[in-house]
Structures are given as C-alpha cells and as structure tokens.
Design an enzyme around this catalytic site. Structure first.
Site, mmCIF file in Angstrom:
data_model
loop_
_atom_site.group_PDB
_atom_site.id
_atom_site.type_symbol
_atom_site.label_atom_id
_atom_site.label_comp_id
_atom_site.label_asym_id
_atom_site.label_seq_id
_atom_site.Cartn_x
_atom_site.Cartn_y
_atom_site.Cartn_z
ATOM 1 N N TYR B 114 38.486 -2.959 -10.851
ATOM 2 C CA TYR B 114 38.731 -4.300 -10.309
ATOM 3 C C TYR B 114 38.876 -4.237 -8.790
ATOM 4 O O TYR B 114 39.492 -3.291 -8.270
ATOM 5 C CB TYR B 114 40.031 -4.882 -10.864
ATOM 6 C CG TYR B 114 39.958 -5.334 -12.290
ATOM 7 C CD1 TYR B 114 39.608 -6.641 -12.603
ATOM 8 C CD2 TYR B 114 40.264 -4.472 -13.335
ATOM 9 C CE1 TYR B 114 39.562 -7.083 -13.920
ATOM 10 C CE2 TYR B 114 40.217 -4.898 -14.657
ATOM 11 C CZ TYR B 114 39.873 -6.208 -14.938
ATOM 12 O OH TYR B 114 39.834 -6.624 -16.239
ATOM 13 N N TYR B 153 37.370 0.515 -19.283
ATOM 14 C CA TYR B 153 38.186 1.381 -18.426
ATOM 15 C C TYR B 153 39.443 1.826 -19.178
ATOM 16 O O TYR B 153 39.908 1.143 -20.085
ATOM 17 C CB TYR B 153 38.545 0.674 -17.110
ATOM 18 C CG TYR B 153 39.277 -0.636 -17.274
ATOM 19 C CD1 TYR B 153 40.658 -0.687 -17.396
ATOM 20 C CD2 TYR B 153 38.569 -1.834 -17.296
ATOM 21 C CE1 TYR B 153 41.324 -1.888 -17.540
ATOM 22 C CE2 TYR B 153 39.222 -3.050 -17.443
ATOM 23 C CZ TYR B 153 40.608 -3.067 -17.566
ATOM 24 O OH TYR B 153 41.258 -4.260 -17.721
#
Lengths: 210, 245
Positions: B114, B153
C-alpha cells in the site's frame, strides 16, 4: 456466476453485501493526507463549518480507546449532524457555509486524537412533535472493527434537552447514558467538546443498531 | 423532511454480518464491544437521512487508477500489474438501483504494497500507482474503476497469515442507515477461504456476496480483463399505511 446476492433471504429480497473491516490502510481511500497521499480536487474532511456558518462554532475532539485502555491510533470517524437550527443539510457542498457530513481520523502526530470543526447542532424536531436533544451521530471504523459502530455524541451542558430526548432515554441504563456526554472545555479558539469513545470494558460507549 | 422520517429500511441482519468479537481475527479482541447494541425501534431523521455527494468536485481521473497518480510526472509511467476494470451496480435489497451515490475504493499495488506511510512490506512501491479511486453511481446505479489487480500480502495475525487479493470498497447509499464498507475478493483465489478476516463471516453465502466475478463480456480485447462486483445495500421498504403519531 454467483453474487446478487448469493442466496436471497426471501422472494426477491436480496442479502445485503457483507461488511469487512476498513483495515489499517483506510486512510489511503478516505483520509489521503494521513496516508501521505496528495489531495484531490476536493476531499471530504473535518471542517464542517466554514467562516460563514450560523451558530456557535465548536471544536469536537476525542480519542477511541480499546479494551486494554490503549488509544486506537488508526480509527476513522464519520459525523452526521444537524445545523445550528436543527436542520440537516444533505447536499454536500464545500462551497456552502455548513455541511452536515464530515470525516476525521486519529493521528499519530496528535497522539491518537481526532477533531471536527463544526457548529453546535440545534435540537431536531420529530414529526410526532417531540424533540431530540442536540447530538452528532458518529460512525467508527478501524482495523479490528468488523462492522462500523454507530454512536451519538450529546452535550453535557444540555441537561434539560437530554432529559427530554427520546433516543437518549431509550438507553435503559442511566449509567450508560453518561457515556454519550461530551465534556465542555475552553479550547484555543472557543469552546471545545471532548468525547472519548471506549470500545470495550469499563465505561464502554453505547453503540446503536438501527 | 417528513417523507424521510417515514422511510424504513430492511433491518440489518447482525447474524449475517461478522460479529464484533471474532478471536480468529486477533485485533478484534480488544476492539469489540462487550455490551449489546442498543436497538432503536423507531429510527429518526438522524439515521434516515444522509449526505448527497452530487456537488463534490471530482477530478477527471478519480476513478482511473491507471492515470490518477504519478510520483514524478516526468518519469513515472503506467502502473505495473494486470490491467483490470472493476465495475458493477449498487442496488438495494429489492434490486432497485441506487443512483448518484458515492463509491470509494482503495487497494495495494500489484506487489501487495500500500502507498501508506505505515506499510513496511518488502514489496516495492510503484511510482505510477497511488491506489485510491472514487466515483458516483449513474442513474442506473452503475459504477466503474480502471486499475491493476492488487497482489496478496502477508500480515501479522497467525504465523503466516496472508490476505487474498482484495479491493476495499466504501458505499454510502441513501442514508446513514445504509452506510457500508466491505472488500471485493477475486473469484477463484485459493487464499479466500484461508483468510482470518474472511472467516469473520459465519455463512459461506455471506462470503459469496464479496467475491467479484470475472466478466469476459465486458473485458477489452488486447487491453484488460473486467471484474463484476455488485453492491447490495439495505432495501427501502414501501410505507403503505401511515401511522398516527
């Protein structure tokens, strides 16, 4: 092929899309500045009242506190409130003097404190002739919160109005009602109301279902 | 405003949504209320009204994540990853479109990272990708974003927990009562059933409401695949009889 919406609950009535946590990176989507992203043309944020807004200008601050007593530093809040005359302004327009909707977030820089810049809402008249005491509806989102929590902020200096408010008094426990009272302080630029939201345990804030 | 006060929505099924306390998703343990929610038998104007975002000024690429972020406008190119369109309708529980409502989304890049100052994952940031989009639904409730498919992730929950590829989606709907934040997963992803956050839901059918479907018909030849994700918000009930109050 599945979805709309997997299995209907009854003839023609679809299931609501299920909720998931907003997660730790909610700021990327809803609070860009805090994620470190550049602002877009307009952002929905915490200054609900501009200079021209009618009514008493107030600052609303607080923290979200977890069951261990620790400050939740990644909480995001949304506010919905009437203007100083007790009227909702559904049209979100940053050129208008006042907006009923706002967003804010706890920030590490402010030690987990969030803030709204607004006006004190007026009492809201109901169709049945009764009045709700001045209040701000708040929605709380964070990592670890699977579906957002709905609460209401009331004002400690509105005893009479609070005593007559049908929603405030719908909370059976008088002790628990106290968890919805914001405390008035003198702020740097006028009155400030402090409202800590306790997610769990002693002094747990009242959360609503509606 | 009195019309709005007569509004009623289908009650939210709290057994369908995840419970607040879901020990498998560890962060929920200290962030979940122990007291019961206080149910408002008669919702008021405060719950039955909500913001209308038609006058929020948006940029031309706010819904196009392939174009809406460049770390360095001179040098950053298109984002890395699978080009996709994500589209669908916002409808209510009776299938009625929800027009002109704000849909916002955010996501990791193709490597699962992110663009957030708190994300320290090993995968690199992409200089051509921000990861945020927003738009209003049209008259028929349609919304559309162009983006890249996010990567899965790892995250600290159990030892070796992984998030399936997902896009966070936020929708307002017609009132505060219909407010909803969810995540879209991608059909066929083997990580979906392993995820502790997905597992906060008890009913597999509830999970299925969050799984976007491959939409070949709307995919663009030699350009991008399309994923279809419909959002269903609480239905507005018809009020046939007026109560005297």
């Amino acid at each position: 092929m599945q979805q709309p919406n997997a299995q209907p609950m009854a003839d023609g009535v679809l299931r609501e899309t299920a909720s998931q946590t907003a997660g730790p990176y909610v700021h990327i989507g809803l609070a860009l500045d805090i994620a470190g992203l550049p602002p877009r043309e307009q952002e929905v944020w915490n200054r609900m009242a501009g200079d021209e807004a009618q009514g008493e200008r107030i600052e609303v601050v607080g923290r979200v506190i977890d069951g261990n007593g620790d400050t939740v530093r990644d909480a995001l809040l949304e506010a919905w409130q009437a203007d100083a005359n007790g009227e909702y302004q559904p049209r979100f327009d940053l050129d208008a003097p006042f907006n009923s909707f706002g967003r804010t977030a706890a920030t590490v820089e402010n030690d987990g404190e969030w803030q709204f810049l607004t006006v004190k809402p007026g009492a809201v008249a109901l169709a049945n002739g009764r009045q709700m005491a001045p209040h701000i509806s708040l929605m709380v989102f964070a990592r670890g919160i699977n579906i957002h929590l709905n609460t209401r902020l009331y004002f400690e200096d509105e005893d009479d109005a609070n005593a007559g408010c049908p929603i405030f008094n719908a909370i059976e426990s008088p002790t628990r009602r106290q968890t919805l009272l914001a405390r008035r302080e003198e702020g740097d630029n006028g009155p400030r109301y402090r409202f800590d939201i306790r997610l769990q345990g002693e002094g747990e804030t009242v959360f609503f279902d509606f | 405003m009195s019309d709005i006060e007569n509004r009623r929505f289908v009650p939210r099924d709290r057994n369908w949504h995840p419970a607040a306390h879901t020990p498998g998703y560890k962060t929920s343990a200290a962030r979940s209320p122990r007291q019961s929610l206080v149910s408002l038998q008669t919702p008021t104007l405060s719950e039955l009204s909500g913001p209308d975002f038609r006058h929020l000024h948006m940029g031309p690429h706010d819904n196009d994540l392939l174009l809406n972020f460049r770390e360095d406008p001179q040098r950053s190119g298109l984002p890395i990853g699978e080009r996709i369109i994500m589209h669908g309708r916002v409808i209510d529980q009776f299938g009625k479109p929800v027009p002109h409502t704000l849909v916002e989304m955010w996501q990791a890049n193709a490597g699962g990272r992110y663009r957030h100052k708190k994300d320290q994952y090993l995968a690199p940031l992409d200089p051509g990708f921000g990861g945020v989009g927003r738009c209003l639904t049209d008259e028929q409730g349609w919304y559309r974003f162009r983006t890249i498919k996010p990567g899965p992730y790892p995250w600290p929950n159990d030892v070796n927990s992984w998030r399936p590829a997902h896009i966070h989606v936020s929708v307002m709907g017609p009132a505060i009562s219909t407010r909803l934040i969810t995540q879209m997963y991608f059909e066929g992803d083997p990580l979906i059933p392993l995820c502790p956050i997905v597992q906060t839901l008890r009913d597999p059918e509830a999970v299925a409401t969050m799984v976007g479907r491959l939409d070949m018909a709307h995919s663009r030849t030699m350009d991008c695949l399309t994923w279809r994700f419909d959002l269903v918000v609480r239905g507005e009930l018809q009020t046939w009889f007026e109560n005297q109050r």
